[in-house]
Design a protein around this motif. Structure first.
Motif, short mmCIF file in Angstrom:
data_model
loop_
_atom_site.label_atom_id
_atom_site.label_comp_id
_atom_site.label_asym_id
_atom_site.label_seq_id
_atom_site.Cartn_x
_atom_site.Cartn_y
_atom_site.Cartn_z
N ARG A 57 0.92 -0.99 -0.17
CA ARG A 57 0.16 -0.13 0.01
C ARG A 57 0.73 1.39 0.19
O ARG A 57 1.71 1.42 0.88
CB ARG A 57 -0.87 0.13 1.29
CG ARG A 57 -1.98 -0.93 1.40
CD ARG A 57 -3.07 -0.63 2.27
NE ARG A 57 -2.58 -0.33 3.50
CZ ARG A 57 -2.59 -1.39 4.48
NH1 ARG A 57 -2.61 -2.33 4.24
NH2 ARG A 57 -2.05 -0.89 5.87
N ALA B 199 4.32 1.54 -3.80
CA ALA B 199 4.68 1.23 -2.24
C ALA B 199 6.37 1.12 -2.22
O ALA B 199 7.04 1.41 -3.37
CB ALA B 199 4.51 -0.12 -2.03
N ASN C 107 -0.20 3.11 5.37
CA ASN C 107 0.47 2.43 4.27
C ASN C 107 1.69 1.67 4.66
O ASN C 107 1.87 1.40 5.95
CB ASN C 107 0.60 3.54 3.22
CG ASN C 107 1.42 4.83 3.85
OD1 ASN C 107 2.40 4.60 4.30
ND2 ASN C 107 0.61 5.78 3.87
N GLU C 108 2.50 1.49 3.77
CA GLU C 108 3.61 0.68 4.15
C GLU C 108 4.87 1.35 5.15
O GLU C 108 5.30 0.73 5.89
CB GLU C 108 4.67 0.39 2.81
CG GLU C 108 3.92 -0.91 2.21
CD GLU C 108 4.98 -1.09 1.18
OE1 GLU C 108 4.98 -2.38 0.87
OE2 GLU C 108 5.91 -0.51 0.51
#
Length: 266
Positions: free
Chosen positions: A173, A181, A239-240
């Motif tokens: 993500r 990503a 996210n990541e």
């Protein structure tokens, strides 16, 4: 732009007739621009109780090198020249961007990790350019240079506070759910088994954490490391690389607040 006592713009701080008592030199964990703010927003609220004003330098995507020899070198040196004698602390967030991103992470990994059974086995061995040992050495050289500048520009009581992030999630993500990503594409390209991908990121963060702890040994009375590892659950990640607002708040209150209290900053 400012959030009460936190300023990302020196001119805005000056217009308000304020001077920093804390300098925050950092990457996106101090600059995350989306609703709910970043880690430094939460830290600003903690130190506001002691009437501290925070000036933030750096930017999203900053690498450790940028603070001492790159694009933010001049701003860091100027801030230390102007305000160093009045600083109670300097917070540093840096290093994550040095190994996050396809062009940073992929060279650290072996060509084909499909048969690997441990995270360590996925990384290129040796100390030559492109290896993990080489990267960590490069990053810590920047840290030592930055800490040296801070110590030379501030009183003996000024604390230098480092932090190690938490275990980032190689979920694929990106920001706003995009697929741009920073971690999973490199792991997939190196054919790292899915079952080992989180372990590889944990291995990176653990190596980084150990290197930061070695920085503390330079002057344990002045240099402090905030340990964020293992703090967040999957639900806390946007996210990541970046926690959600609730994640940043949890790290601030769980990991940073005890250290700030020991230092008399919160």
């Amino acid at each position: 732009m400012n959030d009460d006592n936190v300023y990302w713009d020196w001119r805005a701080m000056q217009r308000d007739g304020l001077y920093p008592s804390i300098l925050a030199i950092g990457d996106s964990w101090f600059w995350y621009p989306f609703p709910g703010g970043s880690l430094i927003t939460r830290l600003g609220r903690l130190v506001a109780k002691k009437q501290h004003t925070v000036l933030v330098l750096g930017n999203n995507g900053a690498e450790a090198f940028d603070y001492v020899e790159g694009k933010y070198r001049k701003a860091v040196r100027e801030a230390l020249r102007l305000h160093g004698s009045a600083l109670s602390a300097v917070f540093i967030s840096g290093g994550g961007n040095d190994f996050a991103g396809f062009n940073d992470l992929r060279p650290l990994l072996n060509d084909d990790c499909a048969q690997a059974t441990t995270a360590a086995a996925c990384f290129r061995p040796g100390t030559h350019s492109g290896t993990l040992d080489w990267l960590m050495g490069k990053m810590m050289a920047s840290y030592r240079a930055l800490i040296g500048q801070i110590m030379a520009s501030t009183p003996p009581g000024t604390a230098v506070v480092l932090h190690n992030y938490d275990y980032a999630r190689p979920s694929g993500r990106g920001v706003f759910g995009k697929k741009s990503a920073w971690l999973k594409p490199a792991l997939d390209d190196a054919r790292v088994p899915v079952a080992l991908q989180q372990a590889c990121i944990n291995y990176l963060i653990d190596r980084f954490s150990a290197e930061l702890q070695a920085m503390v040994a330079i002057d344990p009375a002045r240099i402090w490391r905030v340990d964020s590892v293992g703090t967040l659950a999957d639900k806390h990640w946007a996210n990541e690389l970046h926690p959600k607002p609730a994640g940043f708040r949890k790290i601030a209150t769980t990991c940073w607040r005890p250290v700030l209290r020991q230092l008399g900053l919160a």
